[in-house]
Design a protein around this motif. Sequence first.
Motif, PDB file in Angstrom:
ATOM      1  N   PRO A 235      38.216  53.531  55.343  1.00  0.00           N
ATOM      2  CA  PRO A 235      39.267  53.724  56.359  1.00  0.00           C
ATOM      3  C   PRO A 235      39.104  55.058  57.093  1.00  0.00           C
ATOM      4  N   GLY A 236      39.304  55.042  58.403  1.00  0.00           N
ATOM      5  CA  GLY A 236      39.231  56.263  59.192  1.00  0.00           C
ATOM      6  C   GLY A 236      37.832  56.718  59.530  1.00  0.00           C
ATOM      7  N   LEU A 237      36.818  55.940  59.131  1.00  0.00           N
ATOM      8  CA  LEU A 237      35.428  56.328  59.383  1.00  0.00           C
ATOM      9  C   LEU A 237      35.069  56.113  60.848  1.00  0.00           C
ATOM     10  N   THR A 238      34.375  57.072  61.443  1.00  0.00           N
ATOM     11  CA  THR A 238      33.885  56.922  62.813  1.00  0.00           C
ATOM     12  C   THR A 238      32.437  56.475  62.771  1.00  0.00           C
ATOM     13  N   LEU A 239      32.148  55.379  63.436  1.00  0.00           N
ATOM     14  CA  LEU A 239      30.790  54.839  63.462  1.00  0.00           C
ATOM     15  C   LEU A 239      30.124  55.213  64.784  1.00  0.00           C
ATOM     16  N   VAL A 240      28.907  55.693  64.716  1.00  0.00           N
ATOM     17  CA  VAL A 240      28.197  56.112  65.926  1.00  0.00           C
ATOM     18  C   VAL A 240      27.752  54.899  66.739  1.00  0.00           C
ATOM     19  N   SER A 241      27.313  53.851  66.069  1.00  0.00           N
ATOM     20  CA  SER A 241      26.913  52.626  66.755  1.00  0.00           C
ATOM     21  C   SER A 241      27.512  51.430  66.034  1.00  0.00           C
ATOM     22  N   ASN A 242      27.530  50.284  66.702  1.00  0.00           N
ATOM     23  CA  ASN A 242      28.099  49.077  66.086  1.00  0.00           C
ATOM     24  C   ASN A 242      27.383  48.719  64.789  1.00  0.00           C
ATOM     25  N   ALA A 243      26.071  48.924  64.753  1.00  0.00           N
ATOM     26  CA  ALA A 243      25.282  48.546  63.580  1.00  0.00           C
ATOM     27  C   ALA A 243      25.605  49.403  62.357  1.00  0.00           C
ATOM     28  N   ASP A 244      26.200  50.565  62.571  1.00  0.00           N
ATOM     29  CA  ASP A 244      26.480  51.472  61.451  1.00  0.00           C
ATOM     30  C   ASP A 244      27.480  50.895  60.458  1.00  0.00           C
ATOM     31  N   ARG A 245      28.232  49.884  60.862  1.00  0.00           N
ATOM     32  CA  ARG A 245      29.209  49.310  59.927  1.00  0.00           C
ATOM     33  C   ARG A 245      28.516  48.614  58.754  1.00  0.00           C
ATOM     34  N   TYR A 246      27.233  48.341  58.905  1.00  0.00           N
ATOM     35  CA  TYR A 246      26.481  47.695  57.823  1.00  0.00           C
ATOM     36  C   TYR A 246      25.726  48.690  56.946  1.00  0.00           C
ATOM     37  N   ALA A 247      25.865  49.986  57.221  1.00  0.00           N
ATOM     38  CA  ALA A 247      25.078  50.993  56.513  1.00  0.00           C
ATOM     39  C   ALA A 247      25.296  50.953  55.002  1.00  0.00           C
ATOM     40  N   GLY A 248      26.505  50.669  54.552  1.00  0.00           N
ATOM     41  CA  GLY A 248      26.788  50.639  53.121  1.00  0.00           C
ATOM     42  C   GLY A 248      27.057  49.244  52.597  1.00  0.00           C
ATOM     43  N   ILE A 249      26.393  48.257  53.190  1.00  0.00           N
ATOM     44  CA  ILE A 249      26.692  46.857  52.867  1.00  0.00           C
ATOM     45  C   ILE A 249      26.446  46.538  51.399  1.00  0.00           C
ATOM     46  N   GLN A 250      25.542  47.301  50.745  1.00  0.00           N
ATOM     47  CA  GLN A 250      25.258  47.037  49.329  1.00  0.00           C
ATOM     48  C   GLN A 250      26.454  47.356  48.430  1.00  0.00           C
ATOM     49  N   HIS A 251      27.433  48.079  48.982  1.00  0.00           N
ATOM     50  CA  HIS A 251      28.621  48.441  48.210  1.00  0.00           C
ATOM     51  C   HIS A 251      29.841  47.577  48.545  1.00  0.00           C
ATOM     52  N   TRP A 252      29.677  46.622  49.447  1.00  0.00           N
ATOM     53  CA  TRP A 252      30.811  45.778  49.808  1.00  0.00           C
ATOM     54  C   TRP A 252      31.231  44.909  48.613  1.00  0.00           C
ATOM     55  N   SER A 253      32.521  44.661  48.530  1.00  0.00           N
ATOM     56  CA  SER A 253      33.012  43.802  47.444  1.00  0.00           C
ATOM     57  C   SER A 253      34.333  43.152  47.846  1.00  0.00           C
ATOM     58  N   VAL A 254      34.698  42.121  47.127  1.00  0.00           N
ATOM     59  CA  VAL A 254      35.959  41.427  47.390  1.00  0.00           C
ATOM     60  C   VAL A 254      37.008  41.852  46.374  1.00  0.00           C
ATOM     61  N   THR A 255      36.626  41.938  45.114  1.00  0.00           N
ATOM     62  CA  THR A 255      37.546  42.384  44.066  1.00  0.00           C
ATOM     63  C   THR A 255      36.861  43.439  43.205  1.00  0.00           C
ATOM     64  N   GLN A 256      37.670  44.225  42.568  1.00  0.00           N
ATOM     65  CA  GLN A 256      37.142  45.240  41.659  1.00  0.00           C
ATOM     66  C   GLN A 256      37.845  45.093  40.310  1.00  0.00           C
ATOM     67  N   ASP A 257      37.066  45.201  39.246  1.00  0.00           N
ATOM     68  CA  ASP A 257      37.659  45.054  37.912  1.00  0.00           C
ATOM     69  C   ASP A 257      36.734  45.757  36.897  1.00  0.00           C
ATOM     70  N   GLN A 258      37.270  45.991  35.711  1.00  0.00           N
ATOM     71  CA  GLN A 258      36.462  46.568  34.658  1.00  0.00           C
ATOM     72  C   GLN A 258      35.799  45.443  33.874  1.00  0.00           C
ATOM     73  N   VAL A 259      34.540  45.632  33.536  1.00  0.00           N
ATOM     74  CA  VAL A 259      33.803  44.629  32.774  1.00  0.00           C
ATOM     75  C   VAL A 259      33.151  45.303  31.580  1.00  0.00           C
ATOM     76  N   TYR A 260      32.894  44.520  30.570  1.00  0.00           N
ATOM     77  CA  TYR A 260      32.217  45.059  29.409  1.00  0.00           C
ATOM     78  C   TYR A 260      30.745  45.334  29.752  1.00  0.00           C
ATOM     79  N   LYS A 261      30.281  46.477  29.284  1.00  0.00           N
ATOM     80  CA  LYS A 261      28.882  46.828  29.529  1.00  0.00           C
ATOM     81  C   LYS A 261      27.982  46.093  28.527  1.00  0.00           C
ATOM     82  N   THR A 262      26.953  45.456  29.009  1.00  0.00           N
ATOM     83  CA  THR A 262      26.020  44.738  28.144  1.00  0.00           C
ATOM     84  C   THR A 262      25.240  45.762  27.309  1.00  0.00           C
ATOM     85  N   PRO A 263      25.209  45.586  25.979  1.00  0.00           N
ATOM     86  CA  PRO A 263      24.486  46.535  25.099  1.00  0.00           C
ATOM     87  C   PRO A 263      23.010  46.642  25.490  1.00  0.00           C
TER      88      PRO A 263
END
Length: 263
Positions: A235-263
């Motif tokens: 929120p509140g981020l200024t993008l220099v170009s339209n394409a910049d909105r995809y810069a952090g696409i690897q971090h996009w998510s729909v829900t967030q929750d805690q999960v057990y870490k696989t040993p």
Amino acid sequence: SGVYLILNTKSDILKDVAVRRAFQQATDVAAIQKELGGGVRSLEGPLLKNQVTGADVPKVPAMDIQKAAETLDAAGWKLSGSNRVKDGKKLEFTVTTTKKKEYESVLSLITEQWRKVGVTVHANAVETASGGASSFDQNVLQSRNFDILLYELAIGADPDVYAYWYSSSRYNFSGYANTFADTSLVSARSRLEPELRNAKYKQFIKQWLEDAPAVALYQPAVEYVTSEDMHTVQPGLTLVSNADRYAGIQHWSVTQDQVYKTP
């Protein structure tokens, strides 16, 4: 980026800095921005807002119709009826731009505003769809075939505008040439220290406003709407170009929750 009225300083009339300053004084930029509504920001000169900081950043002269008329009078352009004339020549110009509804609205306002000081404006909106863009580049931009150009310059995040205003640059559409401005631009782009760059760009802006090779109108802006149920752009981020909105696409998510870490 910024939208400007770029004045051809090589033309017989616009090579006179007094005439260029009069156009700067006669342009009601606030009215243009209001007419365009949302999606535009103020533009203070050759650089974007906040690219140069400090209380002493040179400011664009306020719109003053009376002063514009006095400037033209002093330059020898006297009113004859509703038009200004000098040596039998009428003060009239063609403003060339690309065919776009937004620019047509701007042209309509410019025509009305400049008519108040006795200047006649003719509009030339060039169709650039279906391959017309390359023709516009060749026949208008490269050949400098215009009196005044209503055009958008892509500036970017860095305030280096050497390409548009250095005297020998191929993208210096106005033909603007000033030794002091050239020196300031070269010095600024070669400095790494923020404060030194800031000082050099202030010098450049001051000279640019005095010489008035263009009239700054507004900064286009696009609003990017996100969903509260999705985690995408911060929120509140200024993008220099339209394409910049995809810069952090690897971090996009729909829900967030805690999960057990696989040993």
